[in-house]
Design an enzyme around this catalytic site. Structure first.
Site, short mmCIF file in Angstrom:
data_model
loop_
_atom_site.label_atom_id
_atom_site.label_comp_id
_atom_site.label_asym_id
_atom_site.label_seq_id
_atom_site.Cartn_x
_atom_site.Cartn_y
_atom_site.Cartn_z
N ASP A 284 0.87 -1.17 0.00
CA ASP A 284 0.00 0.00 0.00
C ASP A 284 0.92 1.23 0.00
OD1 ASP A 284 -2.12 1.75 0.03
OD2 ASP A 284 -3.21 0.71 1.59
C1 NOJ Z 1 -3.95 3.97 0.39
C2 NOJ Z 1 -5.15 3.08 0.45
O1 NOJ Z 1 -5.12 2.29 1.62
C3 NOJ Z 1 -5.28 2.15 -0.73
O2 NOJ Z 1 -6.51 1.47 -0.64
C4 NOJ Z 1 -5.15 2.92 -2.01
O3 NOJ Z 1 -5.35 2.08 -3.11
C5 NOJ Z 1 -3.77 3.56 -2.04
N1 NOJ Z 1 -3.67 4.49 -0.93
C6 NOJ Z 1 -3.47 4.27 -3.34
O4 NOJ Z 1 -4.15 5.46 -3.41
#
Ligand code: NOJ
Length: 750
Positions: A284
């Site tokens: 993530d």
């Molecule tokens: C953080 C989030 O937890 C995730 O779900 C998302 O896809 C990413 N950022 C990218 O924006």
């Protein structure tokens, strides 16, 4: 100093190397894609391999980004949206980098790109896989036209905590419902052919256990015994892998102290070895780097080592791999084989997306946004996402006697709020609000008096309430659109108090005091604790955030052109203190009964411990509304359930059927639900588990027989030896309209 005899280690190493290379040759020799991946890999320098493992956020055509692309220091870019910029960056990658490896452009396209569908939790309330698939297909067509070929959805974290803002992005509390709908979403995003220019790679996220974050606070700690992990949190991910999800994403949380981006048991043993998953695993955003504040790595270099050795293929905005992986490989802290495997997974995705053959996006004069068909699908999704919770005196649908309606509340005309969380690319001016739709579609039938009362959901300024009350007095019915602004749910939008924000509750009381029937429509990103409001309102329609077409959908439901068919994908608690509250709980040794509520206990009662059961003194035994609940304007009658046998042997299938009749006067849809209970097992089992469902359409007076089946695998559960096994004995099944009603029928497994 102790000397170690290296001979046996070297020997074992050589044998392993031989076996591994045999395995690789076997799997690749007949597979042209794997062969070409290996050919390309053999030409790559270590730096170029690491470059593929680096994902950066878009910086347009900045010098820095151009340099990174030309030098092969980036494998994927997220959040770049301009097709001409995307094509130019792609040209630099394909024509000016040494090996010409294309980039993948990614974006969070969660429940729509331009045409916004209901939030995923709302879509889940449709219990209709084709609604979910349609939503993802429309999103893919729109986003891929802008050059986005990888979305970070579906979020299939089982969520049992409505305080958690990200429950909005989830498909609810049940692993089976989440599995079915998650697979439908993947199918919609990826289409029939992932290499088609209008397909996007899906991403099953967040792997794993994120929904268990402590007290519903985002990014928080989880404690998940392996049994629960396998029984509750992992099944949707297995379903996603089976549905062909091209990618997975690590979760931010730690499980039992181990952050997912540093968890080889999750990412290698389970994902790769057990499930044989060959897609790409991305971290993530910054989750590799965040292993420093987690307190499991001292610095970014250690974080890179831990993540690489935990088989995380791509570092999303963590800068750990690009800065440290080379020296970690050179020092032997990370093997080059791990890097090679990661790069294989990345190149495989690029092949699957057809990027080697067709790297560019066609720049269109007219984008395929907001087409009539997409808007109709979004409207249908919003219709099916609304759950009718109460309808006293059949206030809904509004009849011909209603001549004037008061349309009030902060969500009645809130174009940006009705789209909900996680739609970076939504253009609120395209949202059709309930007020606009009622005026446009039903304005000839009824007079509309509009008065917001409160400007936004958190508004505590009561000045406007008076005007809304005056509007109510001049009307036959009050339509109160209440709820949460979109910014109150989603990532990092956890709430400890999940009641209606601002002065909305007081406004409802004031409206009710006029004596006019009040229809409460809730547009929110989560279940809200609205016990008092449900008592006050005559009818309650829980609509979640319904997206671009929420208004026309709600207007049709209110005026009876559409009939509610949504069912709750998640339990609505009476009060926060009940959380976690979910239908598939265990029975306990003293299941809730003989409820004596706090105000019923006589003063001076002495403490005893006899005859007590499991419940809250102030909330009783039940939530406000249970999983699977939802009314219609018609009634459905469920006949007795018939089983094909009373006893089955291992390997046999039990067939179950039930006839459902529409006994009311409206043609309507019903979600027929199929639950099971393992009555006696070595480990205590839930009081009910969803094992199937079907949404059927019945004309007034029509009947249909709905069939379900159970195999041995459906009866099995993970036991303390970490084996999934069915135990002989008694089981019960229900075919019912929700998780609480219906007649149990027993059968036995020999
Ligand atoms: C953080 C989030 O937890 C995730 O779900 C998302 O896809 C990413 N950022 C990218 O924006």
């Amino acid at each position: 100093m102790k000397f170690v005899n290296l001979k046996p280690i070297i020997y074992v190493g050589l044998v392993l190397l031989f076996l591994t290379s045999c395995g690789e040759n076997k799997s690749t020799q007949n597979n042209p894609v794997e062969k070409s991946i290996n050919d390309l890999l053999s030409k790559m320098t270590l730096e170029e391999k690491i470059g593929q493992m680096n994902q950066l956020t878009g910086l347009g055509l900045s010098d820095e980004m151009q340099y990174n692309v030309r030098e092969g220091r980036v494998g994927s870019i997220l959040n770049e949206l301009e097709p001409t910029v995307i094509n130019e960056l792609q040209r630099l990658a394909v024509e000016e980098s040494r090996l010409g490896i294309p980039l993948i452009f990614a974006r969070d396209v969660i429940h729509g790109f331009k045409t916004i569908f209901p939030i995923p939790l709302g879509q889940a309330a449709s219990w209709n896989p084709s609604v979910v698939e349609d939503g993802a297909r429309v999103a893919a067509i729109e986003a891929a036209a802008a050059g986005i070929r990888w979305t970070f959805a579906p979020m299939i974290d089982v969520s049992r905590d409505p305080r958690w803002g990200r429950i909005a992005e989830s498909l609810g509390e049940d692993p089976y419902l989440t599995s079915v709908l998650g697979a439908a979403m993947i199918k919609g995003f990826q289409g029939e052919d992932l290499s088609a220019p209008n397909s996007m790679a899906a991403c099953a996220k967040h792997f794993a256990g994120y929904g268990a974050s402590e007290s519903g606070k985002d990014y928080n700690t989880t404690w998940i015994p392996e049994l629960q992990l396998r029984e509750l949190y992992l099944p949707p991910f297995i379903a996603a892998a089976e549905a062909g999800a091209a990618t997975f994403m690590c979760s931010f949380n730690d499980i039992n102290g181990v952050p997912s981006s540093g968890n080889p048991y999750l990412n290698k043993t389970i994902l790769r070895d057990e499930w044989k998953y060959d897609g790409l695993l991305v971290s993530d955003w910054g989750s590799i780097e965040q292993m420093i504040p987690h307190g499991v790595c001292a610095d970014l270099k250690e974080a890179a080592e831990l993540a690489a050795n935990a088989y995380v293929d791509m570092d999303m905005m963590g800068f750990a791999y690009i800065n440290y992986l080379k020296e970690l490989v050179e020092s032997g802290a990370v093997s080059e084989k791990i890097v090679d495997d990661a790069v294989r997974n990345i190149l495989r995705l690029k092949h699957r997306l057809g990027l080697f053959e067709n790297p560019y996006v066609e720049v269109l004069d007219e984008m395929p946004f907001y087409t009539e068909s997409s808007l109709q699908k979004a409207k249908q999704a919003a219709v099916e996402s609304a759950v009718l919770l109460k309808n006293d005196g059949n206030v809904l649908p509004l009849g011909s006697k209603v001549k004037t309606v008061a349309v009030v509340g902060p969500l009645a005309d809130a174009q940006a709020d009705q789209v909900g969380t996680w739609c970076f690319d939504a253009e609120p001016e395209h949202s059709v609000t309930p007020l606009t739709a009622i005026r446009n579609e039903y304005g000839k039938k009824v007079n509309v008096i509009a008065e917001k009362g409160l400007v936004y959901s958190r508004d505590k300024d009561k000045k406007g309430i008076e005007r809304a009350v005056n509007a109510a007095k001049r009307s036959d019915v009050v339509l109160f659109f209440a709820g949460e602004e979109s910014v109150l749910s989603g990532e990092a939008r956890s709430r400890a108090d999940i009641s209606l924000p601002g002065a909305q509750s007081e406004m409802l009381t004031a409206l009710k005091a006029t004596g006019k029937p009040v229809v409460l429509v809730i547009m929110a990103g989560r279940p809200l604790t609205i016990e008092k409001e449900v008592k006050e309102a005559d009818a309650v329609l829980y609509a979640f955030h319904g997206g671009t077409m929420a208004g026309p959908a709600l207007a049709d439901l209110i005026f009876g052109k559409a009939i509610p068919s949504g069912k709750l994908p998640v339990t609505i608690p009476r009060m926060v203190g009940q959380i976690p509250v979910y239908y598939a709980h265990k029975n306990t040794g003293r299941p809730g009964a003989n409820v004596d509520l706090i105000d019923d206990i006589p003063v001076g009662t002495l403490q005893t411990s006899i005859g007590f059961t499991s419940y809250h003194l102030d909330a009783g035994t039940t939530p406000l509304f249970s999983f699977g609940y939802g009314l219609s304007y018609t009634n459905f009658d469920y006949s007795d359930v018939k089983l094909s046998k009373n006893t089955i042997s291992r390997g046999e299938t039990l067939n179950v059927e039930c006839t459902v009749k529409n006994t009311g006067k409206y043609d309507a849809a019903e979600v027929v639900q199929f639950y099971m209970r393992d009555k006696v097992a070595k480990l205590a089992r839930p009081v009910r588990e969803l094992k199937g469902f079907e949404k059927i359409h019945l004309k007034a007076g029509e009947s249909k027989t709905v069939k379900f089946s159970l195999t041995e695998d459906d009866l099995a559960y993970w036991n303390e030896d970490m084996v999934k096994r069915a135990e002989p004995g008694e089981f019960e099944v229900w075919v019912s309209p929700n998780s609480q009603t219906g007649k149990a029928v027993s059968f036995y497994l020999k």
